[in-house]
Every structure is written in structure tokens, then in C-alpha cells.
Design a protein around this motif. Structure first.
Motif, mmCIF file in Angstrom:
data_model
loop_
_atom_site.group_PDB
_atom_site.id
_atom_site.type_symbol
_atom_site.label_atom_id
_atom_site.label_comp_id
_atom_site.label_asym_id
_atom_site.label_seq_id
_atom_site.Cartn_x
_atom_site.Cartn_y
_atom_site.Cartn_z
ATOM 1 N N MET A 1 0.955 -1.215 -0.116
ATOM 2 C CA MET A 1 -0.006 -0.023 -0.054
ATOM 3 C C MET A 1 0.829 1.360 -0.003
ATOM 4 O O MET A 1 0.564 2.328 -0.594
ATOM 5 C CB MET A 1 -0.801 -0.050 1.263
ATOM 6 N N LEU A 2 1.904 1.497 0.712
ATOM 7 C CA LEU A 2 2.674 2.575 0.804
ATOM 8 C C LEU A 2 3.526 2.569 -0.140
ATOM 9 O O LEU A 2 3.806 3.617 -0.799
ATOM 10 C CB LEU A 2 3.855 2.323 2.079
ATOM 11 N N LYS A 3 3.858 1.395 -1.137
ATOM 12 C CA LYS A 3 4.783 1.663 -2.335
ATOM 13 C C LYS A 3 3.886 1.795 -3.521
ATOM 14 O O LYS A 3 4.199 2.240 -4.704
ATOM 15 C CB LYS A 3 5.104 0.257 -2.635
ATOM 16 N N GLY A 4 2.204 1.764 -3.319
ATOM 17 C CA GLY A 4 1.448 1.864 -4.509
ATOM 18 C C GLY A 4 1.181 0.788 -5.205
ATOM 19 O O GLY A 4 0.851 0.762 -6.564
ATOM 20 N N THR A 5 1.380 -0.546 -4.794
ATOM 21 C CA THR A 5 1.299 -1.728 -5.738
ATOM 22 C C THR A 5 0.403 -2.706 -5.139
ATOM 23 O O THR A 5 0.180 -3.893 -5.643
ATOM 24 C CB THR A 5 2.817 -2.301 -5.798
#
Length: 492
Positions: free
Chosen positions: A461-465
Motif C-alpha cells: 500500500m505504501l509503495k502503491g502496488t
């Protein structure tokens, strides 16, 4: 046949953190004596009590000690109020003060009474209970050679206590297991490491809070300093892990939330008397301003954990991910008595900044992420919640003040967004559950992203994946849906 626990609807008892676990949120203090029509002594009831006391003294089959009778009467009176009010003997009162300092003797489990047995709310990291493999939800049916059925919770607690280095065998029933399981634990002086931290990937930090102690706020700040040093003074994202954190000291929860907020309410409490109405506000500066955050919670996150999660959720400072929390939204004041004992009394409910009461409902995550074991289960696991406890307080409504109505059923609110594991990630049905692999239980072991699905998805979620779905199964874009400070999912 695997053991199946029916939904608990007749539970009774109190949460105890003396010698084996940690107490949930409480405020230490003494309320001034108050006189009013509501505090007038009911003389007729006192006469009836005196008559019954006398009858027992003269007619019971064997002599009974006066102190034992009186203590039993006090316990019955207090425990009839709600699951968290309790009478603390002088020895218990001394120990509960040691517990909040993070050093005490015992096994390291938070327990509550459950249909005549003792159920584990959560084991505490790095303690004999966690290392032996005790799980949240386990029902203790035998302590050494003594059956728990028929013992009071306090009597069961006393039997689990003992000299550090001595052994005790707990026999437990566990959801999904066909036979009782036995665990031999070595009692120890518990020194709980409240906070752990590591770098999950370059620029992405991880902080785990096992329980909230007096020094937890300072320890989290030190952990942030460590992560910043490891990542050249800048974090791209942070995971705050509150799973299986049963709570602890209220002021520490406020200190932790204040590290990530610079203004507004963190939590407020509301009760019957003015002494119990308090507000706690954030103060600038925010320690890691604008760093995207994901807070992980689950069914074992309670009390102080829910305060932190609720404050960050209301402020949209962090995405709350995982499973719906325990729902312990009441405040206990520990009131010292003249005889050296104390009364742990529920005096207020606490509310998130937006006015939500967590009592008997808990924090509903912004994004629901089941553990792999939960996702693989063919039926909904029967986790103990505040709403399952007999005599629990009704969810409080901020507009109407504190409600003292009793509620008998669990409260389940569906998250709007979910992250589900792919079928290939699910363990086979016959695979042994390994819950301690999902939440770090040893300071010598770093979180394992390969085994911990919830943590791995928090990092995604933090990496946007991360790949999100709505509760109706349709694809969704979490940053757009939630208006939160997260990167847009790369595969949406």
C-alpha cells in the motif's frame, strides 16, 4: 472433528493484567467523596445483607472466615457492573502498578473469564506465553492438575502465578483443533519490550508496539530517530503495527498519537461526573510530517491501541488496515481504598476526535486485510470481542452521553475496501496454524514479509502496488476512495 466454539453470548468476568498480563487503559486517581441522594445507603438492603451474613456464619456446614465472606461479597458486587470493573486486593494493587512500568512476574498473557473457563485475549510479545505458542482465543481448561471450571478468574490467576523459574502446564482448547493442547511454560519476571523497529525496505520503516507502558511514547520517538538515521533522514512510508496489542496506559497512547499529529483532539472521555470528562489534544510539531502511514490492527488490538488507530483514522493521517478491533472503549479509574486495596471502576467511555465511541464496536479498518489463516478458513473464526462479554456496556453515543444499557450480541461493520490473498497464497486446509509467524513474538526475529500477508500488503500500500477490491468484489482505487496520503496503486 475440529473444536468449534459457539459465539459467546453468556461470557462473564473481567480483564486482569496482574502478574500474567497487562491491564487495559486506566486512569490512576482518587475521586473526592460525594454525598447525594444517589449515594444514600439503602438501609433495608444492608439489613438483608447483615442477616444473610449472620445465617452463613451460624448455619453453613463448616466455619467460614469473615474476611473471605466479605471479599466474596465485594467481588460479586463489583463484577456485576461490567466486565472490566474489579476489586483489587492489596497484593493485586501493588502488582498492577508494577505492570504499567513494564516489569512484572508471570506468564505474559491477557485473560478474561469465559463460560467458567479462562480465555486468552492476547499473549504479550517476548513472554513465556508467546514463546510457548499460546494464541489469542485459546480457552484454558486446566492449570497443572486443577480444572479451571468452578474457579473464579482471580483463583485461576493465582494458580498461574508462581516463583520465576518454576513450571506450569496449561491445557487449552483451540479453534479448529480436534483435541485439547498442553503447553508447559516456565514462569519468569516479565520485562516487556514495548517497542521494536526495523527497516522493511529502503525508505520504508516498521514500528511494532506490543503494549502501551509508561515509557512507550519516548520509545516510539527513539524508534523513529533510529529509522530516520537508517534511511538518510527521510522515510517514504511507515507501518505502525498494533496487532495483538491489548492496550495499557492511556497517557502513552496520547503521546504516541501526538508524534504523528500536530493539532486537534486525540481522544476525549465522557462519564457521569465532571472528574471523568477529559480532553487530550495534539501539540506541534508533527514528528514525521506528511510521511504516508499504514496502521495494522486486528481482533487482539484493544483499548489504547484503538485510541491511537481512531485518532489517526479520524484525522486521515494514516490508513487503518487489517481486521476490526476488539472494541474496548471504556476507561477504568483505579481508586485506592483505606485498607490498601483498590477499586478498578469503569468511570467513562472514550471517544475518537469525530465523536465515535469504540465501545463494543471497535475500529473498522479502512482496508480489510485478513491473515492467510482467516482467509483460508471456511467459516468465520470465532474471535473474542468486547461485545461478546456478558454485561458489557452499550456503545456510547456522543450526542446522548454515556449509555449504560447492556448489549448481548457482537457488532460487525464491513469495511468498504479489502485486499484479499490470491488462491495460490492460501495455506492448505490441513496446514498447522502459525499465528505467531504473522505477528513478531521475539525481539531476535524481524518480521517475515514472506509469511506475514497483512504486513506485506501494508508495505505494498505504501509503495502503491496493492490491489484493492470493494466489499462487493469490484476493483477499487484506495487513494481515490479514501482521500488519503498514499501513492496511487501502480496496477489500477
Amino acid at each position: 472433528m475440529p473444536i468449534r466454539f459457539p459465539r459467546a453470548s453468556t461470557l462473564s468476568g473481567v480483564m486482569l493484567g496482574v502478574a500474567i498480563g497487562t491491564g487495559l487503559s486506566m486512569a490512576l486517581g482518587v475521586y473526592a467523596d460525594k454525598t447525594s441522594p444517589e449515594t444514600d445507603i439503602p438501609l433495608e438492603d444492608i439489613r438483608a445483607f447483615s442477616e444473610i451474613f449472620g445465617r452463613i456464619k451460624t448455619d453453613y456446614v463448616k466455619p467460614v472466615n469473615d474476611n473471605k465472606l466479605m471479599e466474596g461479597a465485594i467481588n460479586g458486587m463489583v463484577e456485576s457492573l461490567d466486565p472490566h470493573s474489579a476489586y483489587l486486593t492489596p497484593d493485586m494493587f501493588k502488582e498492577i502498578q508494577i505492570v504499567t512500568d513494564g516489569k512484572f512476574g508471570g506468564l505474559g498473557i491477557e485473560v478474561t473469564a469465559d463460560r467458567g473457563f479462562v480465555r486468552v485475549v492476547a499473549p504479550i510479545d517476548d513472554t513465556p506465553a508467546a514463546k510457548a505458542g499460546i494464541h489469542a482465543g485459546d480457552i484454558i481448561v486446566k492449570i497443572d492438575n486443577t480444572m479451571v471450571k468452578g474457579l473464579t478468574l482471580q483463583q485461576a490467576v493465582e494458580k498461574m502465578r508462581g516463583k520465576p523459574g518454576s513450571k506450569v502446564t496449561l491445557t487449552v482448547l483451540r479453534e479448529g483443533q480436534s483435541k485439547p493442547m498442553s503447553f508447559t511454560l516456565v514462569r519468569d519476571v516479565i520485562r516487556v519490550e514495548s517497542v521494536k523497529a526495523t527497516t522493511l525496505a529502503p525508505g520504508y520503516g516498521y514500528i511494532r508496539i506490543a503494549q502501551f507502558q509508561q515509557q512507550t511514547g519516548r520509545d516510539v520517538k527513539d524508534a523513529l530517530d533510529k529509522l530516520l538515521r537508517e534511511n538518510n533522514g527521510k522515510l517514504k512510508g511507515l507501518v505502525l503495527d498494533l496487532r495483538n496489542d491489548p492496550g495499557g496506559v492511556l497517557s502513552s497512547a496520547v503521546e504516541v498519537a501526538d508524534l504523528f499529529l500536530d493539532k486537534g483532539l486525540i481522544v476525549y472521555t465522557k462519564g457521569r461526573v465532571a472528574d471523568s470528562d477529559m480532553e487530550f489534544k495534539a501539540t506541534p510539531p508533527e514528528y514525521i510530517k506528511d510521511t504516508p502511514m499504514v496502521v495494522l490492527v486486528n481482533e487482539g488490538s484493544a483499548s489504547a491501541s484503538e485510541i491511537v488507530a481512531g485518532a489517526l483514522q479520524d484525522d486521515k493521517r494514516a490508513v487503518i488496515a487489517g481486521m476490526q478491533t476488539f472494541g474496548k472503549g471504556s476507561v477504568q479509574s483505579v481508586l485506592p481504598m483505606r485498607n490498601g486495596a483498590a477499586l478498578k471502576l469503569t468511570t467513562a467511555l472514550y471517544y475518537t476526535p469525530s465523536g465515535r465511541s469504540i465501545q463494543a464496536t471497535g475500529i473498522v479498518p479502512d482496508v480489510e486485510i485478513p491473515s492467510l489463516q482467516e482467509a483460508a478458513s471456511k467459516s468465520q473464526p470465532d474471535f473474542l470481542k468486547e461485545a461478546d462479554l456478558s454485561g458489557h456496556l452499550e456503545n456510547g453515543d456522543s450526542a446522548n452521553g454515556v449509555k449504560n444499557d447492556l448489549k448481548t450480541g457482537p457488532v460487525k461493520v464491513q469495511s468498504k475496501l479489502m485486499i484479499k490473498p490470491a488462491p495460490s497464497e492460501l495455506p492448505p486446509p490441513e496446514a498447522k496454524q502459525d499465528k505467531e509467524a504473522e505477528v513478531p513474538q521475539s525481539s531476535s526475529r524481524l518480521p517475515d514479509l514472506n509469511k506475514d500477508f497483512q504486513l506485506r500488503q501494508a508495505l505494498n500500500m505504501l509503495k502503491g502496488t496493492a490491489t484493492y477490491v470493494r466489499s462487493d468484489g469490484k476493483p477499487a482505487s484506495a487513494p481515490a476512495e479514501l482521500s488519503l496520503n498514499l501513492p496511487k496503486a501502480a496496477n489500477q
